[in-house]
Design an enzyme around this catalytic site. Structure first.
Site, mmCIF file in Angstrom:
data_model
loop_
_atom_site.group_PDB
_atom_site.id
_atom_site.type_symbol
_atom_site.label_atom_id
_atom_site.label_comp_id
_atom_site.label_asym_id
_atom_site.label_seq_id
_atom_site.Cartn_x
_atom_site.Cartn_y
_atom_site.Cartn_z
ATOM 1 N N SER A 53 -46.382 28.567 -53.802
ATOM 2 C CA SER A 53 -45.789 27.907 -54.974
ATOM 3 C C SER A 53 -44.267 27.922 -55.004
ATOM 4 O O SER A 53 -43.686 27.373 -55.938
ATOM 5 C CB SER A 53 -46.302 28.588 -56.250
ATOM 6 O OG SER A 53 -45.961 29.979 -56.252
ATOM 7 N N GLY A 56 -41.001 23.725 -51.006
ATOM 8 C CA GLY A 56 -41.539 22.463 -50.528
ATOM 9 C C GLY A 56 -42.520 21.811 -51.478
ATOM 10 O O GLY A 56 -42.301 21.738 -52.691
ATOM 11 N N GLU A 79 -42.049 36.179 -50.750
ATOM 12 C CA GLU A 79 -40.600 36.104 -50.692
ATOM 13 C C GLU A 79 -39.988 37.496 -50.589
ATOM 14 O O GLU A 79 -40.620 38.497 -50.934
ATOM 15 C CB GLU A 79 -40.065 35.386 -51.942
ATOM 16 C CG GLU A 79 -40.582 33.977 -52.136
ATOM 17 C CD GLU A 79 -40.140 33.011 -51.055
ATOM 18 O OE1 GLU A 79 -39.189 33.350 -50.317
ATOM 19 O OE2 GLU A 79 -40.730 31.919 -50.951
ATOM 20 N N ASP A 115 -48.933 38.644 -49.741
ATOM 21 C CA ASP A 115 -49.568 37.967 -48.617
ATOM 22 C C ASP A 115 -50.812 37.210 -49.085
ATOM 23 O O ASP A 115 -51.836 37.819 -49.392
ATOM 24 C CB ASP A 115 -49.942 39.012 -47.558
ATOM 25 C CG ASP A 115 -50.582 38.399 -46.323
ATOM 26 O OD1 ASP A 115 -50.642 37.154 -46.221
ATOM 27 O OD2 ASP A 115 -51.026 39.179 -45.457
ATOM 28 N N TYR A 233 -50.025 16.626 -43.575
ATOM 29 C CA TYR A 233 -49.068 15.618 -43.112
ATOM 30 C C TYR A 233 -49.623 14.984 -41.842
ATOM 31 O O TYR A 233 -50.266 15.664 -41.027
ATOM 32 C CB TYR A 233 -47.704 16.258 -42.850
ATOM 33 C CG TYR A 233 -46.619 15.296 -42.403
ATOM 34 C CD1 TYR A 233 -46.134 14.313 -43.261
ATOM 35 C CD2 TYR A 233 -46.071 15.381 -41.132
ATOM 36 C CE1 TYR A 233 -45.130 13.430 -42.866
ATOM 37 C CE2 TYR A 233 -45.061 14.513 -40.720
ATOM 38 C CZ TYR A 233 -44.596 13.536 -41.583
ATOM 39 O OH TYR A 233 -43.614 12.669 -41.185
ATOM 40 N N TYR A 243 -46.385 16.675 -32.954
ATOM 41 C CA TYR A 243 -46.986 17.039 -34.236
ATOM 42 C C TYR A 243 -48.488 16.730 -34.264
ATOM 43 O O TYR A 243 -49.308 17.598 -33.966
ATOM 44 C CB TYR A 243 -46.261 16.358 -35.407
ATOM 45 C CG TYR A 243 -46.654 16.983 -36.722
ATOM 46 C CD1 TYR A 243 -45.974 18.086 -37.214
ATOM 47 C CD2 TYR A 243 -47.735 16.502 -37.468
ATOM 48 C CE1 TYR A 243 -46.349 18.694 -38.401
ATOM 49 C CE2 TYR A 243 -48.114 17.093 -38.649
ATOM 50 C CZ TYR A 243 -47.423 18.191 -39.110
ATOM 51 O OH TYR A 243 -47.810 18.793 -40.279
ATOM 52 N N LYS A 252 -54.344 20.706 -38.380
ATOM 53 C CA LYS A 252 -54.569 19.763 -39.479
ATOM 54 C C LYS A 252 -55.949 19.118 -39.372
ATOM 55 O O LYS A 252 -56.612 18.861 -40.387
ATOM 56 C CB LYS A 252 -53.484 18.685 -39.481
ATOM 57 C CG LYS A 252 -52.075 19.209 -39.718
ATOM 58 C CD LYS A 252 -51.943 19.956 -41.026
ATOM 59 C CE LYS A 252 -50.521 20.407 -41.279
ATOM 60 N NZ LYS A 252 -50.404 21.224 -42.520
ATOM 61 N N VAL A 283 -37.585 16.854 -46.357
ATOM 62 C CA VAL A 283 -36.822 17.938 -45.747
ATOM 63 C C VAL A 283 -37.301 19.246 -46.375
ATOM 64 O O VAL A 283 -37.078 19.499 -47.559
ATOM 65 C CB VAL A 283 -35.313 17.763 -45.961
ATOM 66 C CG1 VAL A 283 -34.548 18.902 -45.300
ATOM 67 C CG2 VAL A 283 -34.854 16.418 -45.407
ATOM 68 N N THR A 284 -37.991 20.061 -45.601
ATOM 69 C CA THR A 284 -38.476 21.356 -46.060
ATOM 70 C C THR A 284 -38.098 22.412 -45.027
ATOM 71 O O THR A 284 -37.741 22.100 -43.891
ATOM 72 C CB THR A 284 -40.005 21.365 -46.249
ATOM 73 O OG1 THR A 284 -40.647 21.249 -44.966
ATOM 74 C CG2 THR A 284 -40.459 20.223 -47.156
#
Length: 404
Positions: A53, A56, A79, A115, A233, A243, A252, A283-284
């Protein structure tokens, strides 16, 4: 008190410190950019869990859910706190700002730091849902990008890699020198070896998402009609070699197979559903690590300008589709597509033409490099309009405590 004047110091696209005020302003800008609902929800909003959360698309999901739907519930991220020598990570400060907006909106949002792959975090979340949120979860958004994962069932730690499958991949990429001057280079990445694919799938595929659903279902916490979405993505053919056709693409594909399996199970269990949401380029902190993505995104912005749809607006659309406010925009494989603005033939042809002509000498004419560089800096709270970067700022911002 630990006030400092913060100067951006970076190694490539990775910054060593983050600016608390800039990160807070970035969250405020996202909040303002999120469209308000046509009808303000009455009473307690639905209970949602957002895993990932703080950054990005996961951050966009949290903010859009608060403003657009009136969600309450839980956000999970991982974090680092501030230290004597270093600021906290940018996600720490963004989380503090998110808590302020949730509180101002009157929404009960508990933000946990730890985690997400661990069973202890799953148990902590389940206890909160049971004890604080009435024992029923309505939505789960899964948005986790991590370099490694320890499987709690086996204790084995897996590491993801960014590699093509079958052969080396050579591609153009965009970098900036110490003065911020853009440089287009060619880089070659060797093919996946050994168990690289399996390791990457174990980290970035659908295993942990499914484990979350299993854990919450085992505690009988899924509400009737429960819906879950994992953010994904696909991207352009220009970046497919590294990718979608590479190790991350294999992960993915596994994520999408997991969605189909979960969709069938949830339909029988609670009349619910599971989908993957395919988002557009942005952009992340994760995307800047992928060769070619920086160049592609800068060129895409050069083609689309303000037509490049930001994550907060994409996630507002996702919430509308999950809640039934708007019909689901599904492709033939049952995936919600929020990337259609990017993948039209016209746009991709224009980007491909610019890609072919992109060199260090021409890149400033073909791509919006100033926008891209500023976006990278804004990930860490720098280059945010309205912030006085010459003023000292308090870096010891506490992690937000739940409201009583």
């Amino acid at each position: 008190m630990n006030e400092r004047v913060l100067i951006p110091r970076n190694r490539g696209f990775l910054f060593l410190d983050s600016h608390p005020a800039g990160c807070g302003q970035l969250v405020a800008d996202m909040w303002r950019a999120c469209p308000a609902p046509a009808v303000v929800p009455e009473g307690d909003g639905p209970v949602a869990l957002v895993i990932g959360s703080s950054a990005g698309y996961g951050l966009a999901a949290t903010l859009a859910g608060l403003k657009r739907v009136g969600i309450r519930g839980i956000g999970v991220s991982f974090e680092k706190a501030p230290t004597v020598r270093r600021t906290a990570t940018a996600g720490w400060y963004r989380t503090a700002a998110t808590a302020d907006f949730a509180r101002a909106a009157g929404q009960d949002l508990v933000l946990l730091n730890g985690d997400a792959f661990s069973d202890s975090m799953k148990e902590q979340v389940a206890d909160l849902i049971e004890q604080r949120f009435g024992g029923r979860l309505d939505y789960l958004i899964y948005s986790v990008a991590a370099p490694r994962r320890t499987d709690p069932a086996t204790g084995i730690t897996y590491a993801s890699v960014l590699k093509p499958i079958g052969r080396s991949n050579r591609t153009k990429t965009l970098v900036f020198d110490d003065e911020g001057v853009p440089d287009v280079r060619e880089v070659e990445t060797g093919p996946a070896e050994g168990d690289d694919v399996e390791q990457t799938v174990a980290v970035m595929g659908g295993a942990d998402w499914e484990r979350w659903i299993d854990h919450l279902a085992g505690r009988e916490l899924l509400a009737d009609g429960f819906a879950t979405a994992a953010l994904s993505y696909i991207g352009s053919p220009l970046t497919a070699g590294i990718y979608r056709q590479g190790t991350i693409g294999a992960a993915k594909t596994h994520l999408e197979a997991t969605a189909r399996n979960l969709d069938e199970r949830l339909g029988k269990m609670v009349g619910g559903r599971a989908v993957t949401s395919v988002n557009g380029a942005a952009v992340t902190q994760s995307s800047t690590a992928i060769p070619g993505i920086a160049l592609y995104t800068g060129l895409l912005r050069g083609v689309l300008g303000d037509g490049l749809v930001p994550p907060i607006r994409q996630l507002a659309d996702l919430w509308d589709q999950l809640t039934g406010t708007a019909p689901p925009a599904l492709d033939d494989e049952g995936r919600i597509r929020l990337d259609t603005f990017e993948l039209t033939d016209r746009v991709q042809a224009a980007v491909a033409e610019r890609w072919e002509g992109a060199t260090t000498a021409t890149i400033a004419e073909l791509a919006d490099v100033d926008w891209f560089r500023a976006e990278v800096r804004r990930l860490y709270g720098f280059s945010v309009p309205g912030i006085d970067y010459t003023a000292p700022v308090e870096i010891d911002v506490p992690w937000p405590a739940p409201t009583p």
